[in-house]
Design a protein around this motif. Structure first.
Motif, PDB file in Angstrom:
ATOM      1  N   LEU A 124     -43.350  66.096 -51.912  1.00 23.58           N
ATOM      2  CA  LEU A 124     -43.038  67.413 -52.466  1.00 23.58           C
ATOM      3  C   LEU A 124     -42.092  67.281 -53.652  1.00 23.58           C
ATOM      4  CD1 LEU A 124     -43.286  70.472 -52.392  1.00 23.58           C
ATOM      5  CD2 LEU A 124     -41.438  70.509 -50.709  1.00 23.58           C
ATOM      6  N   GLU A 125     -41.096  66.423 -53.547  1.00 27.09           N
ATOM      7  CA  GLU A 125     -40.143  66.238 -54.646  1.00 27.09           C
ATOM      8  C   GLU A 125     -40.787  65.571 -55.858  1.00 27.09           C
ATOM      9  OE1 GLU A 125     -36.918  64.047 -52.867  1.00 27.09           O
ATOM     10  OE2 GLU A 125     -35.984  65.877 -52.075  1.00 27.09           O
ATOM     11  N   GLN A 126     -41.645  64.580 -55.645  1.00 26.71           N
ATOM     12  CA  GLN A 126     -42.207  63.821 -56.753  1.00 26.71           C
ATOM     13  C   GLN A 126     -43.430  64.483 -57.395  1.00 26.71           C
ATOM     14  OE1 GLN A 126     -42.854  59.769 -55.504  1.00 26.71           O
ATOM     15  NE2 GLN A 126     -40.687  59.400 -55.198  1.00 26.71           N
ATOM     16  N   PHE A 127     -44.216  65.212 -56.604  1.00 22.65           N
ATOM     17  CA  PHE A 127     -45.457  65.799 -57.120  1.00 22.65           C
ATOM     18  C   PHE A 127     -45.611  67.255 -56.647  1.00 22.65           C
ATOM     19  CE2 PHE A 127     -46.019  61.227 -56.652  1.00 22.65           C
ATOM     20  CZ  PHE A 127     -46.250  60.883 -57.976  1.00 22.65           C
ATOM     21  N   PRO A 128     -44.642  68.108 -56.980  1.00 24.29           N
ATOM     22  CA  PRO A 128     -44.662  69.477 -56.458  1.00 24.29           C
ATOM     23  C   PRO A 128     -45.872  70.304 -56.898  1.00 24.29           C
ATOM     24  CG  PRO A 128     -43.041  69.261 -58.209  1.00 24.29           C
ATOM     25  CD  PRO A 128     -43.518  67.869 -57.882  1.00 24.29           C
ATOM     26  N   LYS A 129     -46.385  70.028 -58.088  1.00 32.96           N
ATOM     27  CA  LYS A 129     -47.524  70.807 -58.596  1.00 32.96           C
ATOM     28  C   LYS A 129     -48.816  70.490 -57.852  1.00 32.96           C
ATOM     29  CE  LYS A 129     -45.433  72.816 -62.139  1.00 32.96           C
ATOM     30  NZ  LYS A 129     -45.271  74.270 -62.158  1.00 32.96           N
ATOM     31  N   ALA A 130     -48.866  69.337 -57.171  1.00 31.77           N
ATOM     32  CA  ALA A 130     -50.077  68.913 -56.467  1.00 31.77           C
ATOM     33  C   ALA A 130     -49.905  68.926 -54.946  1.00 31.77           C
ATOM     34  CB  ALA A 130     -50.500  67.523 -56.941  1.00 31.77           C
ATOM     35  N   PHE A 131     -48.839  69.569 -54.471  1.00 31.74           N
ATOM     36  CA  PHE A 131     -48.608  69.752 -53.023  1.00 31.74           C
ATOM     37  C   PHE A 131     -48.841  71.242 -52.778  1.00 31.74           C
ATOM     38  CE2 PHE A 131     -46.017  67.714 -49.439  1.00 31.74           C
ATOM     39  CZ  PHE A 131     -46.481  68.602 -48.484  1.00 31.74           C
ATOM     40  N   THR A 159     -39.841  73.669 -50.136  1.00 34.92           N
ATOM     41  CA  THR A 159     -39.170  73.007 -49.011  1.00 34.92           C
ATOM     42  C   THR A 159     -39.193  73.883 -47.764  1.00 34.92           C
ATOM     43  OG1 THR A 159     -37.030  73.782 -49.833  1.00 34.92           O
ATOM     44  CG2 THR A 159     -37.678  71.544 -50.422  1.00 34.92           C
ATOM     45  N   LYS A 160     -39.225  75.197 -47.936  1.00 33.62           N
ATOM     46  CA  LYS A 160     -39.283  76.113 -46.781  1.00 33.62           C
ATOM     47  C   LYS A 160     -40.593  75.974 -46.013  1.00 33.62           C
ATOM     48  CE  LYS A 160     -36.301  79.570 -48.875  1.00 33.62           C
ATOM     49  NZ  LYS A 160     -36.233  80.873 -49.521  1.00 33.62           N
ATOM     50  N   ASP A 161     -41.618  75.432 -46.650  1.00 29.50           N
ATOM     51  CA  ASP A 161     -42.930  75.282 -46.011  1.00 29.50           C
ATOM     52  C   ASP A 161     -43.057  73.995 -45.197  1.00 29.50           C
ATOM     53  OD1 ASP A 161     -44.030  77.617 -47.265  1.00 29.50           O
ATOM     54  OD2 ASP A 161     -44.279  76.445 -49.103  1.00 29.50           O
ATOM     55  N   LEU A 162     -42.128  73.068 -45.370  1.00 32.51           N
ATOM     56  CA  LEU A 162     -42.321  71.737 -44.794  1.00 32.51           C
ATOM     57  C   LEU A 162     -42.445  71.729 -43.271  1.00 32.51           C
ATOM     58  CD1 LEU A 162     -40.249  69.397 -47.118  1.00 32.51           C
ATOM     59  CD2 LEU A 162     -42.726  69.626 -46.932  1.00 32.51           C
ATOM     60  N   ASN A 163     -41.678  72.547 -42.568  1.00 35.35           N
ATOM     61  CA  ASN A 163     -41.820  72.578 -41.102  1.00 35.35           C
ATOM     62  C   ASN A 163     -43.224  73.016 -40.699  1.00 35.35           C
ATOM     63  OD1 ASN A 163     -39.272  71.611 -40.509  1.00 35.35           O
ATOM     64  ND2 ASN A 163     -38.359  73.652 -40.371  1.00 35.35           N
ATOM     65  N   ASP A 164     -43.767  74.027 -41.388  1.00 34.35           N
ATOM     66  CA  ASP A 164     -45.137  74.478 -41.099  1.00 34.35           C
ATOM     67  C   ASP A 164     -46.160  73.392 -41.442  1.00 34.35           C
ATOM     68  OD1 ASP A 164     -44.298  77.016 -40.226  1.00 34.35           O
ATOM     69  OD2 ASP A 164     -44.399  77.841 -42.251  1.00 34.35           O
ATOM     70  N   VAL A 165     -45.968  72.728 -42.573  1.00 34.06           N
ATOM     71  CA  VAL A 165     -46.880  71.663 -42.993  1.00 34.06           C
ATOM     72  C   VAL A 165     -46.887  70.542 -41.961  1.00 34.06           C
ATOM     73  CG1 VAL A 165     -47.197  69.821 -44.705  1.00 34.06           C
ATOM     74  CG2 VAL A 165     -46.786  72.177 -45.461  1.00 34.06           C
ATOM     75  N   ILE A 166     -45.697  70.131 -41.528  1.00 28.12           N
ATOM     76  CA  ILE A 166     -45.600  69.049 -40.543  1.00 28.12           C
ATOM     77  C   ILE A 166     -46.241  69.463 -39.224  1.00 28.12           C
ATOM     78  CG2 ILE A 166     -43.953  67.700 -39.172  1.00 28.12           C
ATOM     79  CD1 ILE A 166     -42.150  67.744 -41.770  1.00 28.12           C
ATOM     80  N   TRP A 199     -39.577  62.414 -43.957  1.00 30.57           N
ATOM     81  CA  TRP A 199     -39.189  61.966 -45.303  1.00 30.57           C
ATOM     82  C   TRP A 199     -40.402  61.780 -46.211  1.00 30.57           C
ATOM     83  CZ3 TRP A 199     -41.244  57.565 -47.229  1.00 30.57           C
ATOM     84  CH2 TRP A 199     -41.679  56.582 -46.332  1.00 30.57           C
ATOM     85  N   PHE A 200     -41.557  61.418 -45.631  1.00 35.28           N
ATOM     86  CA  PHE A 200     -42.766  61.182 -46.407  1.00 35.28           C
ATOM     87  C   PHE A 200     -43.239  62.488 -47.064  1.00 35.28           C
ATOM     88  CE2 PHE A 200     -47.391  60.211 -46.775  1.00 35.28           C
ATOM     89  CZ  PHE A 200     -47.310  58.985 -47.430  1.00 35.28           C
TER      90      PHE A 200
END
Length: 176
Positions: free
Chosen positions: A56-63, A29-36, A50-51
């Motif tokens: 990230l919540e549903q498929f964390p191993k593939a994000f 979750t700490k990476d989300l701002n950078d990803v966006i 939210w997308f």
């Protein structure tokens, strides 16, 4: 591609230039701002916050994210769905979907996208039971199409007007 991809923990790799090291790992979750920020900077298709959180919540191993010197420079966001195969017509399967891939311009041509793709594809198979994977790509995005073909993807369809600017997309798929 002979790159050995591990699925647990960060993996340190050497860039194709022979001097730039990078790390690929599962996003947090700490990476989300950078990803966006990367998504907004390098892709015309942007998603609401939210997308990203949902994937990230549903498929964390593939994000997957990539870092150079501790800075996130790329990401791949994926999910797994159940539906009709893009490869074996008339068969219902669990299939991975590469939703979005982005790498900052200064970090391109190092093999980062390839490494992230391979790790995400392997994770979708091992952790989520996908038997194939697919993605959409702009018909004009020759570098991306070339990368996907090197990874075993084939064009299996064309989606007219897929993108908001009216450009068509190729539907590309690969068995896992």
């Amino acid at each position: 591609m002979t790159l050995e991809i591990v699925l647990e923990g960060p993996q340190r790799l050497m860039g194709k230039d022979g001097k730039t090291a990078f790390v690929i790992r599962e996003a947090t979750t700490k990476d989300l701002n950078d990803v966006i920020m990367i998504n907004r900077k390098v892709l015309p298709e942007n998603y609401p916050t939210w997308f990203f959180v949902e994937h990230l919540e549903q498929f964390p191993k593939a994000f997957i994210v990539a870092e150079i010197d501790g800075r996130v420079v790329g990401y791949i966001m994926s999910r797994v769905e159940y539906g009709w195969s893009n490869i074996q017509k008339g068969k219902a399967v669990r299939k991975g979907h590469i939703v979005s891939v982005g790498v900052l311009p200064e970090a391109r041509r190092l093999g980062i996208a390839t490494a992230m793709m391979l790790r995400a594809m392997k994770a979708m198979k091992v952790f989520y039971g996908a038997s194939e994977v697919y993605l959409e790509v702009r018909v004009s995005n020759t570098p991306a199409i070339s990368l996907y073909e090197k990874l075993g993807y084939k064009v299996v369809g064309r989606i007219p007007g897929y993108y908001s600017d009216g450009e068509d997309a190729f539907l590309m798929a690969c068995p896992l």
